[in-house]
Design a protein around this motif. Structure first.
Motif, short mmCIF file in Angstrom:
data_model
loop_
_atom_site.label_atom_id
_atom_site.label_comp_id
_atom_site.label_asym_id
_atom_site.label_seq_id
_atom_site.Cartn_x
_atom_site.Cartn_y
_atom_site.Cartn_z
N ASN A 102 -22.12 11.59 6.63
CA ASN A 102 -21.41 10.54 6.17
C ASN A 102 -19.89 11.39 5.66
O ASN A 102 -19.35 10.43 4.86
N GLN A 103 -19.79 12.52 5.72
CA GLN A 103 -18.93 13.36 5.39
C GLN A 103 -18.46 13.07 3.88
O GLN A 103 -17.51 13.18 3.46
N LEU A 104 -19.74 13.30 3.13
CA LEU A 104 -19.52 13.01 1.87
C LEU A 104 -19.21 14.32 1.22
O LEU A 104 -19.51 15.65 1.75
N ASN A 147 -28.94 25.88 6.60
CA ASN A 147 -27.48 25.98 6.99
C ASN A 147 -26.69 25.60 5.72
O ASN A 147 -25.73 24.70 5.80
N ASN A 148 -26.93 26.30 4.67
CA ASN A 148 -26.00 26.46 3.43
C ASN A 148 -25.69 27.98 3.20
O ASN A 148 -26.10 28.65 3.89
N THR A 149 -25.19 28.25 1.91
CA THR A 149 -24.99 29.61 1.61
C THR A 149 -25.68 29.68 0.15
O THR A 149 -25.02 30.06 -0.64
N PHE A 150 -27.00 29.87 0.17
CA PHE A 150 -27.90 29.93 -1.09
C PHE A 150 -28.11 31.64 -1.40
O PHE A 150 -28.01 32.50 -0.45
N SER A 151 -27.98 31.90 -2.68
CA SER A 151 -28.21 33.17 -3.05
C SER A 151 -29.69 33.60 -2.93
O SER A 151 -30.66 32.95 -3.18
N CYS A 152 -29.86 34.81 -2.75
CA CYS A 152 -31.32 35.42 -2.53
C CYS A 152 -31.81 35.79 -3.69
O CYS A 152 -30.84 36.15 -4.79
N PRO A 153 -33.12 35.50 -4.16
CA PRO A 153 -34.08 35.43 -3.05
C PRO A 153 -34.37 33.98 -3.21
O PRO A 153 -34.31 33.26 -4.08
N ASN A 184 -24.87 21.55 4.74
CA ASN A 184 -23.87 21.33 3.80
C ASN A 184 -23.15 22.64 3.42
O ASN A 184 -23.16 23.58 4.29
N LEU A 185 -22.53 22.46 2.21
CA LEU A 185 -21.69 23.68 1.77
C LEU A 185 -22.20 24.19 0.46
O LEU A 185 -21.66 24.62 -0.44
N LEU A 186 -23.55 23.87 0.27
CA LEU A 186 -24.23 24.43 -0.94
C LEU A 186 -24.50 25.69 -1.09
O LEU A 186 -24.60 26.64 -0.24
N THR A 187 -24.45 26.25 -2.62
CA THR A 187 -24.64 27.47 -2.89
C THR A 187 -25.32 27.76 -4.14
O THR A 187 -26.02 26.84 -4.51
N GLY A 188 -25.55 29.05 -4.66
CA GLY A 188 -26.38 29.14 -5.94
C GLY A 188 -27.74 29.34 -5.36
O GLY A 188 -27.97 29.86 -4.32
N ASN A 228 -23.36 16.66 5.62
CA ASN A 228 -22.30 16.30 4.77
C ASN A 228 -21.48 17.50 4.33
O ASN A 228 -21.46 18.60 5.01
N LYS A 229 -20.49 17.37 3.56
CA LYS A 229 -19.70 18.58 3.22
C LYS A 229 -20.03 18.75 1.54
O LYS A 229 -18.78 18.82 0.82
N LEU A 230 -21.23 18.61 1.12
CA LEU A 230 -21.33 18.92 -0.27
C LEU A 230 -21.40 20.23 -0.80
O LEU A 230 -21.73 21.05 -0.17
N THR A 231 -20.74 20.48 -2.06
CA THR A 231 -20.80 21.59 -2.57
C THR A 231 -21.41 21.76 -3.88
O THR A 231 -22.05 20.98 -4.32
N GLY A 232 -21.36 23.07 -4.34
CA GLY A 232 -22.05 23.44 -5.67
C GLY A 232 -23.76 23.55 -5.50
O GLY A 232 -23.88 24.10 -4.39
N THR A 233 -24.30 23.46 -6.41
CA THR A 233 -25.95 23.68 -6.54
C THR A 233 -26.66 22.58 -6.25
O THR A 233 -26.23 21.39 -6.56
#
Length: 100
Positions: A6-8, A77-83, A54-58, A30-35
């Motif tokens: 939904n392009q959130l 398909n997000n960018t989470f920190s390891c581990p 999404n664009l989630l991180t952390g 979607n395009k959700l950010t943050g953690t």
């Protein structure tokens, strides 16, 4: 609650944790950010959780992956920190990005 594709934008709201009878949550593609909010671990009736693409991180919280009724979850398909916590690695589609 199906809100995928939904392009959130913005962050995942903490108030979702108040929907305690929720058994499925799809916020994927979607395009959700943050953690991922720790408060999602209060959704103990969830059987299905999709936050992929999404664009989630952390860091992924182990308590979110260890929900008692969770059968399927996708954090890919997000960018989470390891581990990735062991519970998440075995129960969920999840990946992390190593920092150089």
């Amino acid at each position: 609650l199906y809100l995928g594709s939904n392009q959130l934008t913005g962050t995942i709201p903490d108030w979702l944790s108040q929907l305690t009878n929720l058994d499925e949550l799809d916020l994927g593609s979607n395009k959700l950010t943050g953690t991922i909010p720790e408060s999602l671990s209060q959704l103990t009736n969830l059987t299905w959780l999709h936050l992929g693409a999404n664009l989630l991180t952390g860091v992924i919280s182990e308590s979110v992956c260890d929900l008692p009724n969770l059968d399927e979850c996708d954090f890919s398909n997000n960018t989470f920190s390891c581990p990735v916590p062991p519970t998440c690695a075995s129960n969920c589609k999840a990946a992390c990005t190593q920092k150089n």
